[in-house]
Design a protein around this motif. Structure first.
Motif, mmCIF file in Angstrom:
data_model
loop_
_atom_site.group_PDB
_atom_site.id
_atom_site.type_symbol
_atom_site.label_atom_id
_atom_site.label_comp_id
_atom_site.label_asym_id
_atom_site.label_seq_id
_atom_site.Cartn_x
_atom_site.Cartn_y
_atom_site.Cartn_z
ATOM 1 N N LYS A 105 54.283 4.148 51.755
ATOM 2 C CA LYS A 105 54.096 5.564 52.054
ATOM 3 C C LYS A 105 55.109 5.982 53.107
ATOM 4 C CE LYS A 105 49.241 5.504 50.877
ATOM 5 N NZ LYS A 105 47.953 5.170 51.517
ATOM 6 N N PRO A 106 55.548 7.239 53.077
ATOM 7 C CA PRO A 106 56.619 7.684 53.981
ATOM 8 C C PRO A 106 56.251 7.560 55.456
ATOM 9 C CG PRO A 106 56.254 9.282 52.255
ATOM 10 C CD PRO A 106 55.165 8.284 52.127
ATOM 11 N N ASP A 107 54.961 7.712 55.751
ATOM 12 C CA ASP A 107 54.602 7.668 57.171
ATOM 13 C C ASP A 107 54.179 6.277 57.603
ATOM 14 O OD1 ASP A 107 52.411 7.651 55.618
ATOM 15 O OD2 ASP A 107 51.203 8.957 56.904
ATOM 16 N N GLN A 108 54.541 5.289 56.852
ATOM 17 C CA GLN A 108 54.118 3.926 57.192
ATOM 18 C C GLN A 108 55.311 3.007 57.362
ATOM 19 O OE1 GLN A 108 51.525 2.990 53.959
ATOM 20 N NE2 GLN A 108 49.700 3.249 55.222
ATOM 21 N N THR B 284 72.083 15.381 53.081
ATOM 22 C CA THR B 284 73.374 15.045 53.696
ATOM 23 C C THR B 284 73.630 15.885 54.941
ATOM 24 O OG1 THR B 284 74.133 14.663 51.459
ATOM 25 C CG2 THR B 284 75.804 14.672 53.150
ATOM 26 N N LEU B 285 73.137 17.134 54.919
ATOM 27 C CA LEU B 285 73.367 18.014 56.068
ATOM 28 C C LEU B 285 72.458 17.667 57.240
ATOM 29 C CD1 LEU B 285 73.912 21.396 54.211
ATOM 30 C CD2 LEU B 285 75.611 19.984 55.388
ATOM 31 N N GLY B 286 71.593 16.673 57.043
ATOM 32 C CA GLY B 286 70.822 16.195 58.185
ATOM 33 C C GLY B 286 69.354 16.535 58.162
ATOM 34 N N TYR B 287 68.917 17.325 57.192
ATOM 35 C CA TYR B 287 67.493 17.617 57.081
ATOM 36 C C TYR B 287 66.872 16.492 56.267
ATOM 37 C CZ TYR B 287 63.226 20.178 55.978
ATOM 38 O OH TYR B 287 61.912 20.562 55.836
ATOM 39 N N GLN B 288 66.212 15.549 56.957
ATOM 40 C CA GLN B 288 65.783 14.341 56.256
ATOM 41 C C GLN B 288 64.305 14.049 56.433
ATOM 42 O OE1 GLN B 288 68.478 11.467 57.890
ATOM 43 N NE2 GLN B 288 70.131 12.108 56.566
ATOM 44 N N PRO B 289 63.437 14.941 56.047
ATOM 45 C CA PRO B 289 62.016 14.578 56.116
ATOM 46 C C PRO B 289 61.720 13.530 55.047
ATOM 47 C CG PRO B 289 62.267 16.665 54.998
ATOM 48 C CD PRO B 289 63.627 16.267 55.463
ATOM 49 N N ASP B 290 60.587 12.850 55.222
ATOM 50 C CA ASP B 290 60.305 11.730 54.315
ATOM 51 C C ASP B 290 60.066 12.177 52.874
ATOM 52 O OD1 ASP B 290 60.521 9.689 56.225
ATOM 53 O OD2 ASP B 290 58.617 10.348 57.085
ATOM 54 N N TRP B 291 59.447 13.403 52.759
ATOM 55 C CA TRP B 291 59.153 13.831 51.380
ATOM 56 C C TRP B 291 60.406 14.100 50.568
ATOM 57 C CZ3 TRP B 291 61.212 18.578 50.493
ATOM 58 C CH2 TRP B 291 61.390 19.442 51.585
ATOM 59 N N LEU B 292 61.528 14.403 51.261
ATOM 60 C CA LEU B 292 62.772 14.714 50.562
ATOM 61 C C LEU B 292 63.251 13.494 49.768
ATOM 62 C CD1 LEU B 292 64.640 17.126 50.267
ATOM 63 C CD2 LEU B 292 66.085 16.160 52.035
ATOM 64 N N ALA B 293 63.188 12.325 50.428
ATOM 65 C CA ALA B 293 63.593 11.097 49.726
ATOM 66 C C ALA B 293 62.726 10.882 48.495
ATOM 67 C CB ALA B 293 63.493 9.910 50.660
ATOM 68 N N GLY B 294 61.413 11.160 48.650
ATOM 69 C CA GLY B 294 60.501 11.009 47.518
ATOM 70 C C GLY B 294 60.898 11.918 46.364
#
Lengths: 231, 631
Positions: free
Chosen positions: B86-89, B306-316
């Motif tokens: 999970k992203p927060d783990q 790439t522009l630096g906005y990298q919350p975990d859900w984005l990768a998902g």
């Protein structure tokens, strides 16, 4: 229409690409007291130019000529001028040529194998303002089928079965196809057609089918009424 | 000849082309082999892992703190936790090395990472170490070549050695670790280098080969293919760590920053290639729109990341989009093939190979039982096969298109030949007919005229009455001859066509034929004289003439209906009779189904890009139908 008198003979132009024929025709018509041949043309272009320049009273036009054919000359003449009288003198005896020439308001139509008497008769009739067509064309082929604007008239003339046959003729079906469609014999269809043609004064299935197509809407309306009242 | 073929198709002969492919594939496999062998024969020591998840924290611990914190959690929880992280783990792993070798060992996590791995170890005598590997922006810990997290366990540690690993990774994560001696590990790295050397070589060959073809053929699908392969190469360089090792050793964190962007470019190039190559837009508009959606999403998400906005859900989301694109790759060529795009066959193979290799990769990753040791060999192999098969698909397309073209050309040539033969035959037949008319009818008439005139001249003692009779007869004879000459001239050249137009000419022809053959006729003719040129008009006239001749000769018909309709971009003509509906010479079974006149009519119509149909209903009649497009 101007009447021609001996004091002022009609000025005539002869257009034909055969010199011998031009000379022959000239001999025939110059014998007439009311005629003076003022020019000859050996092709269509020359004829057109001379007609415009000399403004003759009467033109004898051949159809098959080099450069420009007689019908085209006539068409150009008629664009500006309905007074010049034109007699087509041709070897084409097909109805289609005569029809086209009549459309272009020709005053006379002669065939090249018509006799001297016929040529003179035509000349006189045309000079007096009438129209003359070679007797080689049968008169009946000139009849134009009439249109029925009133359906009731058509209905009173033809039987129900005949009307049905006529509406199928309008749909461009052969007798065999009509026979199959109506589940009657081929002979019966032919009889019906013959009767219809006789009652309407038409000759041959071409005229019949043309008539049927012209009155297609009326026929369909009639059919719709039939089935409407039947059901 | 070879040069000509090459210029036209941009390709050498078929056999040469197949030889080139066979040879290059064999060479490729040979070149990959040594790397594979070396990479696979470095036998690792496998340690069993236990794992547990805790909420994410970026705290750093000393060795003692780490063991204190993780110990209780790890020993209580069951091992074999698999699935998505999970992203927060973060995930904790522990393992115990039971034997000591006396020399340094390398502990490696055989998985390309985007996050951070911490490791803490302590031996039985209290010696401890702590290390970190990471690719996440803005920091990067990258001591050893390659993109696999590798840590050195010092040789003086006395067994048993307890090791604690904390993984904080974006996206999918589950793995086994391997432990081996430094020598073995280096040998393994060497083998990988060899393998990847061959891999890059092969991909570059494919790239330049197709770039050359793209230049030669001016075909966009080749350029898109080249772009696709280039993206594959770059993303492999990023993932495998070879880029870091050889191309940009001084750049920090490039991998995690640009991997998603490259992957998005890959999706754009791959999907566009597929769409252009298979003509998806024409085959299925919904699929095309879906592909546009996937492309848009891939670009948008990757740009954000790439522009630096990298919350975990984005990768998902990015992983989800990649998953969609994989499904698209697999579905689209199958759909295209089913809709009749024959050259989709190699594309199906190619685009199924890569997802299958990805699936195998993940299956191996999660099962922990590795068949092919460095795991990313699966992916690299899949990519390479995909590249080769797609290149073959491109070649296959050329091949199939060329076959089609040759077939059409052959057909056209045979049609032309047949038509030319027909034309010559018809010409001969017509001349025969004219000769017969000239000789038998007109010649006969003239002969009688000559005899009559001789009689007139010879017998001067004839009475006037007799002379008149003779003259009358001669006149009739002249008229006969005239009629014959007129008919002959009309048949040879329809003078009416030019002067009165098509409709009048056709009606007159029907009238004449009907009079001669006892046929009833009707015609419904639209006025199309302004829309047809002279060639087209005379074709319509001649075809109707030929059809009419056939009807008069063979059909035993009593009616013929002719219609000529102005139908949008073309004129449609129908000649219908109510005859037997049987082909001429039907009794002869060897006779082809369409008579000679038919092929002649068809040839004339098709010469002007028209269509021709013959509808026979035995007992009901025959209909000849044809259309000519306006120019």
């Amino acid at each position: 229409m101007t009447q021609f008198h001996s004091s002022s003979p009609a000025r005539v132009l002869i257009a034909d690409d055969h010199p011998v024929f031009r000379q022959g025709l000239r001999l025939v018509i110059e014998a007439h007291p009311l005629v003076e041949v003022v020019a000859e043309a050996e092709n269509g272009e020359s004829a057109l130019v001379q007609i415009r320049y000399l403004n003759p009273d009467l033109v004898f036009l051949d159809i098959a000529m080099p450069d420009r054919d007689g019908l085209s000359v006539l068409e150009h003449v008629r664009e500006s001028d309905n007074a010049t009288r034109v007699i087509m003198m041709t070897s084409y005896h097909e109805q289609a040529y005569l029809n086209r020439a009549m459309e272009l308001k020709v005053n006379g139509y002669l065939l090249k194998d018509d006799s001297r008497d016929e040529i003179i008769q035509c000349l006189e009739q045309v000079l007096q303002g009438g129209t003359y067509i070679s007797p080689s064309f049968s008169q009946s082929s000139l009849c134009i089928p009439r249109d029925f604007s009133d359906i009731r008239e058509l209905k009173s003339l033809l039987t129900e079965k005949e009307l049905k046959v006529l509406s199928l003729v309008a749909r461009f079906m052969t007798s065999k196809e009509i026979a199959r469609e109506l589940n009657i014999s081929y002979r019966t269809v032919q009889n019906h057609r013959l009767h219809i043609s006789r009652k309407l004064g038409l000759r041959g299935i071409h005229q019949l089918s043309r008539f049927a197509r012209r009155n297609l809407q009326a026929l369909q309306q009639l059919e719709a009424n039939e089935t409407g009242s039947g059901g | 000849m070879l040069k000509d073929t090459f210029l036209i198709t941009g390709f050498p002969g078929k056999l040469a082309q197949q030889c080139i492919y066979a040879t290059s594939i064999v060479l490729l496999l040979i070149s990959l082999y040594p790397g594979l062998v070396v990479a696979m024969t470095a036998e690792p020591y496998e340690a069993s892992l236990q794992s547990a998840d805790t909420p994410r924290s970026s705290e750093s611990f000393s060795v003692q703190e780490a063991f204190d914190k993780a110990g209780e959690l790890l020993w209580r929880r069951p091992a074999q936790v698999t699935g998505f992280l999970k992203p927060d783990q973060v995930r904790w792993y522990s393992l115990r090395l039971d034997s000591s070798t006396g020399s340094n060992q390398v502990l490696e996590i055989p998985h390309p990472l985007l996050g951070v791995v911490d490791i803490w170890a302590r031996d039985s005598q209290g010696k401890s170490m702590q290390d970190r590997f990471g690719m996440r922006v803005p920091f990067s810990h990258h001591k050893h070549p390659g993109n696999m997290a590798a840590f050195i366990i010092p040789g003086d540690f006395v067994a048993p050695v307890d090791v604690l690993i904390r993984v904080d990774n974006q996206g999918l994560m589950e793995f086994s670790t391997t432990v081996r001696s430094v020598d073995e590990w280096l040998r393994h790295e060497q083998g990988l280098n060899l393998f990847y050397g061959a891999f890059y070589g092969a991909m570059l060959v494919l790239l330049f080969y197709n770039l050359f073809l793209a230049w030669g053929l001016k075909d966009a699908s080749y350029l898109l293919y080249v772009l696709f392969v280039a993206c594959l190469l770059v993303s492999t360089s990023l993932l495998s760590g070879f880029g870091k090792q050889f191309l940009w050793p001084d750049q920090v964190g490039i991998e995690s920053r640009y991997l998603f962007l490259v992957s998005a470019c890959n999706t754009v190039a791959g999907l566009s290639f597929l769409n252009v190559f298979l003509g998806i837009r024409k085959i299925s508009r919904p699929l095309w729109l879906i592909s546009l959606g996937i492309i848009g999403a891939a670009l948008g998400l990757a740009l954000l990341y790439t522009l630096g906005y990298q919350p975990d859900w984005l990768a998902g989301l990015i992983y989800l989009n990649i998953f969609f694109s994989l499904i698209y790759y697999m579905v689209v060529p199958v759909v295209a093939y089913l809709r009749g795009v024959r050259y989709a066959r190699f594309a199906i193979l190619a685009l199924w190979v890569y997802p299958i290799s990805v699936l195998l990769y993940f299956w191996q990753l999660f099962s922990g039982e590795y068949w092919l040791r460095p795991l990313h060999l699966w992916m690299a192999g899949g990519m390479l096969l995909e590249g080769i098969l797609l290149s073959l698909a491109l070649a296959d397309k050329i091949n199939l298109l060329r076959q089609d073209k040759q077939r059409i050309e052959r057909q056209a040539a045979s049609q032309r030949r047949q038509f030319a033969r027909g034309l010559i035959h018809t010409q001969e037949r017509e001349r025969e007919k004219f000769a017969a008319v000239l000789h038998d009818s007109i010649g006969h008439d003239l002969l009688i005229l000559k005899h009559g005139l001789k009689n007139l001249a010879g017998w001067s003692d004839n009475s006037q009455v007799t002379n008149r009779e003779i003259l009358h007869r001669l006149q009739e004879q002249c008229e006969n001859a005239l009629v014959n000459v007129r008919q002959l001239s009309q048949q040879m050249h329809p003078h009416m066509l030019k002067r009165l137009g098509l409709s009048a000419a056709i009606e007159t022809m029907l009238e004449n034929a009907a009079n001669a053959g006892g046929l009833e006729w009707a015609a419904d003719l639209d006025d199309v004289d302004d829309k047809l040129d002279m060639e087209q008009a005379s074709t319509v006239y001649r075809v109707i003439q030929e059809a009419l001749n056939n009807i008069l000769k063979h059909a035993q018909a009593s009616e013929v209906l002719v219609s000529m309709r102005d139908r949008g971009p073309q004129v449609v003509v129908s000649i219908k009779d109510d005859g037997t509906g049987l082909p001429p010479h039907a009794k002869n079974k060897n006779w082809p189904s369409s008579g000679f006149g038919t092929s002649n009519m068809k040839g004339r119509v098709e010469l002007l890009s028209g269509w021709f149909r013959l509808i026979r209903t035995p007992g009901e009649g025959t209909e000849v139908r044809f259309g000519l497009p306006y120019r």
